[in-house]
Design a protein around this motif. Structure first.
Motif, short mmCIF file in Angstrom:
data_model
loop_
_atom_site.label_atom_id
_atom_site.label_comp_id
_atom_site.label_asym_id
_atom_site.label_seq_id
_atom_site.Cartn_x
_atom_site.Cartn_y
_atom_site.Cartn_z
N VAL A 303 0.73 -1.19 0.10
CA VAL A 303 -0.11 0.00 -0.03
C VAL A 303 0.87 1.22 0.16
O VAL A 303 2.09 1.18 0.49
N ASN A 304 0.24 2.42 -0.44
CA ASN A 304 0.96 3.65 -0.57
C ASN A 304 0.15 4.57 0.51
O ASN A 304 -1.07 4.32 0.79
N LYS A 305 0.93 5.54 1.00
CA LYS A 305 0.21 6.42 1.82
C LYS A 305 -0.81 6.94 1.36
O LYS A 305 -1.04 7.57 0.23
N GLY A 306 -2.03 7.11 2.09
CA GLY A 306 -3.41 7.34 1.54
C GLY A 306 -4.30 6.42 1.09
O GLY A 306 -5.43 6.78 0.91
N ASP A 307 -3.70 5.11 0.75
CA ASP A 307 -4.58 4.21 0.23
C ASP A 307 -5.57 3.82 1.25
O ASP A 307 -5.40 3.89 2.52
N ALA A 308 -6.89 3.35 0.82
CA ALA A 308 -8.09 3.07 1.63
C ALA A 308 -7.58 1.43 2.06
O ALA A 308 -7.41 0.72 1.20
N LEU A 309 -7.76 1.08 3.28
CA LEU A 309 -7.49 -0.04 3.63
C LEU A 309 -8.74 -0.84 4.17
O LEU A 309 -9.02 -1.84 3.92
N PHE A 310 -9.60 -0.28 5.20
CA PHE A 310 -10.95 -0.80 5.58
C PHE A 310 -11.93 0.09 5.29
O PHE A 310 -11.71 1.31 5.78
N HIS A 311 -13.06 -0.47 4.79
CA HIS A 311 -14.45 0.32 5.06
C HIS A 311 -15.31 -0.22 6.14
O HIS A 311 -15.58 -1.38 6.37
N ILE A 312 -15.51 0.67 7.16
CA ILE A 312 -15.92 0.34 8.25
C ILE A 312 -17.39 1.02 8.90
O ILE A 312 -17.18 2.47 8.51
N SER A 313 -18.39 0.45 9.24
CA SER A 313 -19.68 1.15 9.47
C SER A 313 -19.42 2.03 10.80
O SER A 313 -18.41 1.68 11.75
N ILE A 314 -20.03 3.26 10.90
CA ILE A 314 -19.77 4.35 11.96
C ILE A 314 -20.87 3.88 13.03
O ILE A 314 -22.20 4.17 12.73
#
Length: 316
Positions: A303-314
């Motif tokens: 991964v590179n800085k700023g890449d999306a890793l996890f999509h999480i519900s709030i």
């Protein structure tokens, strides 16, 4: 429903038979005609018309696998109404395993299309005018793009009451409230007053048995509910509803080690990932910034800085 003739792509579809038509896309420069097979099963009794569609993005093979399995198990043979299957919609992209059309455009941003526009736009126009008006319900099967791995989910707009009702019947692990995107297939069909479910599951360029099974079982639930096929609706548990969510992005570049399971509930400050350099000099931990359910993970190893890793519900 009226018993008037059912005409699709200029052909009358007889009752009680399987009809396979070709949606002609274009000719290659080699003069080879590219055609998209459209498989129509019409029962002897009138009823709703349901379209099962996959491969809008050519590299999203899980969806193709779902529709293929539905046909293989003969789930697409209705006792009432009509079931139309298009296993591979973007056949150009499917052949070379790419997301886009040959003109570089995302087909799912070209609807309702144009008769004289780009190749993707012309194809969208053909579908919008020659198939979409004749269907009542659509299930559109997608996956995460690239290495983004989605938990099996249905996406629908919160205000879409009919879609939400069917999403609950589909009974996926998660139902994600997602606004319609202008020029998408879902946006166009909603404007045409069609009920559409958008299924997301797995990632591109894979055939994931768990995801395929989720798609097949959910589709069966919908078809049973609409009265097209016999059977009992399978309800495992109440889906998790995602109203608000956020992508967690990395603050460092490096090798990405996943420490959390897709679909799991994580608590604030829980360790969910680690970013490491290839030389063993640093290790940066990724923590959940709030409580929530993970419903998409970027499974790329680098991964590179700023890449999306996890999509999480709030969830507080």
């Amino acid at each position: 429903m009226s018993s008037k003739p059912f005409i699709l792509l200029g052909k009358e579809i007889p009752k009680g038979k399987c009809t396979v038509l070709d949606l002609e896309v274009a000719k290659l420069h080699t003069r080879t005609t590219v055609k998209v097979p459209v498989i129509i099963e019409r029962s002897n009794e009138d009823g709703p018309v349901v379209l099962l569609l996959a491969g809008v993005h050519g590299d999203e093979t899980n969806g193709v696998g779902i529709v293929r399995e539905i046909i293989s198990q003969k789930i697409n043979k209705p006792k009432k109404g009509t079931i139309i299957c298009i296993p591979v919609f973007n056949i150009f992209g499917y052949l070379i395993q790419t997301r886009e059309f040959p003109d570089g455009r995302d087909l799912n941003r070209m609807f309702p299309g144009s008769k004289t526009g780009s190749l993707a736009s012309q194809f969208a126009y053909q579908f919008t005018n020659e198939i979409a008006p004749y269907v009542d319900y659509v299930i559109d099967f997608h996956t995460g793009g690239g290495d983004r791995d989605n938990i099996a989910q249905i996406r629908c707009a919160k205000e879409d009451k009919k879609g939400l009702e069917l999403a609950k019947i589909f009974n996926p692990p998660m139902i994600v409230f997602s606004s319609n995107i202008s020029k998408s297939l879902r946006y166009t069909l909603n404007k045409m007053d069609k009920t559409i479910l958008l299924f997301e599951g797995g990632k591109s360029k894979e055939l994931n048995p768990t995801i395929i099974n989720e798609g097949v079982n959910g589709t069966k639930n919908v078809l049973i509910h609409l009265g097209l096929i016999d059977g009992e609706i399978t309800v495992r548990e109440t889906p998790i509803f995602v109203e608000n969510a956020k992508w967690i992005r990395t603050s460092h570049s490096g090798m990405f080690k996943i420490m959390a399971k897709n679909g799991s509930f994580v608590k604030k400050k829980e360790l969910i990932g680690v970013i490491q350099d290839p030389f063993g000099e640093f290790k940066k931990r990724v923590y959940a910034p709030f409580n929530g359910h993970i419903f998409c993970i970027n499974k790329t190893p680098i991964v590179n800085k700023g890449d999306a890793l996890f999509h999480i519900s709030i969830e507080g």
